[in-house]
Enzyme design. Structure first.
Site, PDB file in Angstrom:
ATOM      1  N   ILE A   8       0.859  -1.191   0.000  1.00 37.92           N
ATOM      2  CA  ILE A   8       0.000   0.000   0.000  1.00 37.92           C
ATOM      3  C   ILE A   8       0.891   1.236   0.000  1.00 37.92           C
ATOM      4  CG2 ILE A   8      -1.809   1.226   1.275  1.00 37.92           C
ATOM      5  CD1 ILE A   8      -2.574  -1.503   0.088  1.00 37.92           C
ATOM      6  N   ASN A  39      -3.256   2.385 -10.931  1.00 34.61           N
ATOM      7  CA  ASN A  39      -3.091   0.972 -10.547  1.00 34.61           C
ATOM      8  C   ASN A  39      -3.977   0.100 -11.409  1.00 34.61           C
ATOM      9  OD1 ASN A  39      -2.246  -1.246  -8.783  1.00 34.61           O
ATOM     10  ND2 ASN A  39      -4.316  -1.183  -7.938  1.00 34.61           N
ATOM     11  N   HIS A  62      -6.004  -3.597 -11.287  1.00 31.24           N
ATOM     12  CA  HIS A  62      -6.483  -4.576 -10.302  1.00 31.24           C
ATOM     13  C   HIS A  62      -7.266  -5.651 -11.039  1.00 31.24           C
ATOM     14  CE1 HIS A  62      -7.686  -6.029  -6.352  1.00 31.24           C
ATOM     15  NE2 HIS A  62      -8.915  -6.126  -6.801  1.00 31.24           N
ATOM     16  N   ASP A  65      -7.266  -0.112  -3.091  1.00 31.06           N
ATOM     17  CA  ASP A  65      -8.029  -0.304  -4.337  1.00 31.06           C
ATOM     18  C   ASP A  65      -9.339   0.488  -4.334  1.00 31.06           C
ATOM     19  OD1 ASP A  65      -6.976  -3.727  -4.118  1.00 31.06           O
ATOM     20  OD2 ASP A  65      -6.055  -2.100  -5.261  1.00 31.06           O
TER      21      ASP A  65
HETATM   22  C1  GRF Z   1      -1.819  -8.328 -12.143  1.00 33.34           C
HETATM   23  O1  GRF Z   1      -2.973  -9.090 -12.445  1.00 33.34           O
HETATM   24  C2  GRF Z   1      -2.160  -7.243 -11.174  1.00 33.34           C
HETATM   25  O2  GRF Z   1      -3.425  -6.662 -11.375  1.00 33.34           O
HETATM   26  C3  GRF Z   1      -2.149  -8.002  -9.877  1.00 33.34           C
HETATM   27  O3  GRF Z   1      -1.030  -8.858  -9.974  1.00 33.34           O
HETATM   28  C4  GRF Z   1      -0.818  -9.135 -11.355  1.00 33.34           C
HETATM   29  C5  GRF Z   1       0.596  -8.703 -11.682  1.00 33.34           C
HETATM   30  O4  GRF Z   1       0.964  -9.359 -12.844  1.00 33.34           O
HETATM   31  N1  GRF Z   1      -2.028  -7.103  -8.749  1.00 33.34           N
HETATM   32  P1  GRF Z   1       2.372  -8.960 -13.552  1.00 33.34           P
HETATM   33  O5  GRF Z   1       3.410  -8.877 -12.426  1.00 33.34           O
HETATM   34  O6  GRF Z   1       2.164  -7.642 -14.222  1.00 33.34           O
HETATM   35  O7  GRF Z   1       2.615 -10.084 -14.513  1.00 33.34           O
END
Ligand code: GRF
Length: 201
Positions: A91, A104, A106, A142
């Site tokens: 965070i 970000n 998510h 988030d």
């Molecule tokens: C993504 O799905 C992101 O939203 C989540 O973790 C994943 C990270 O994937 N928090 P990467 O490291 O970009 O492959």
């Protein structure tokens, strides 16, 4: 626009941004990659691309606030126009959030399933549709203003990995599109409503 990207894992979202940024017309370049831990593929991807990296471990600082300040300084050294949190699993504190706009990605349709286990929780809940959200980061987990979302169907027989991979294939495209438009067109925020493009357009 100058982007600093924060990662904690495999960095496939980072890779998509670096690949897109190779085209001048994209309007943004990844000037540095930061992580909260060593030895992750995301840092290796940056190094292979010749992009400067830094690591700011919470455990390396006496307090969370000290880490927040150190992270702000590391990011500031690269003079970003926008910070992109792409799978960053910490965070962000008030010093970082006060210094830069942060976006970000998510892997769920916020406000459903916030937090670090969104895909597993959506699967366990039994939703038939989930998706991904690109949002501005505020002090909550988030909870910042939503910029873009896209739905992803859950398939019978999905497990966390198959569903997360299907989400990530959508997420990478959405993040690249949104970050590029923010870089080229700017954005405005009115209360909870973030809109791409400059006011008055
Ligand atoms: C993504 O799905 C992101 O939203 C989540 O973790 C994943 C990270 O994937 N928090 P990467 O490291 O970009 O492959």
């Amino acid at each position: 626009a100058r982007l600093v990207v924060l990662v904690s894992g495999s960095g496939t979202n980072l890779q998509a941004l670096m690949d897109a940024a190779a085209a001048d017309a994209y309007g943004a370049v990844v000037v540095a990659v930061g992580a909260d831990r060593d030895g992750i593929e995301g840092l290796a991807r940056a190094r292979r691309a010749g992009v400067p990296t830094f690591v700011a471990k919470v455990s390396g600082h006496p307090t969370r606030a000290a880490w927040d300040g150190a992270l702000r300084a590391e990011i500031a050294a690269h003079r970003p126009d926008l910070v992109v949190s792409a799978g960053f699993m910490k965070i962000l504190g008030p010093e970082v959030l006060g210094a830069f706009p942060v976006v970000n990605t998510h892997p769920a349709l916020l406000p459903s399933f916030p937090g670090a286990h969104a895909v597993a929780e959506a699967l366990a809940y039994g939703v038939r549709v989930t998706g991904c959200t690109v949002h501005l980061v505020d002090a909550g987990v988030d909870t910042g203003p939503v910029i873009a979302q896209e739905a992803v169907t859950v398939h019978d027989g999905d497990d966390e990995d198959t569903l997360h991979e299907r989400i990530k294939s959508v997420e990478r495209r959405l993040l690249v599109e949104v970050v590029g438009r923010m870089a080229r067109e700017g954005w405005t925020v009115t209360g909870r409503h973030a809109r791409l493009g400059r006011p008055g357009r």
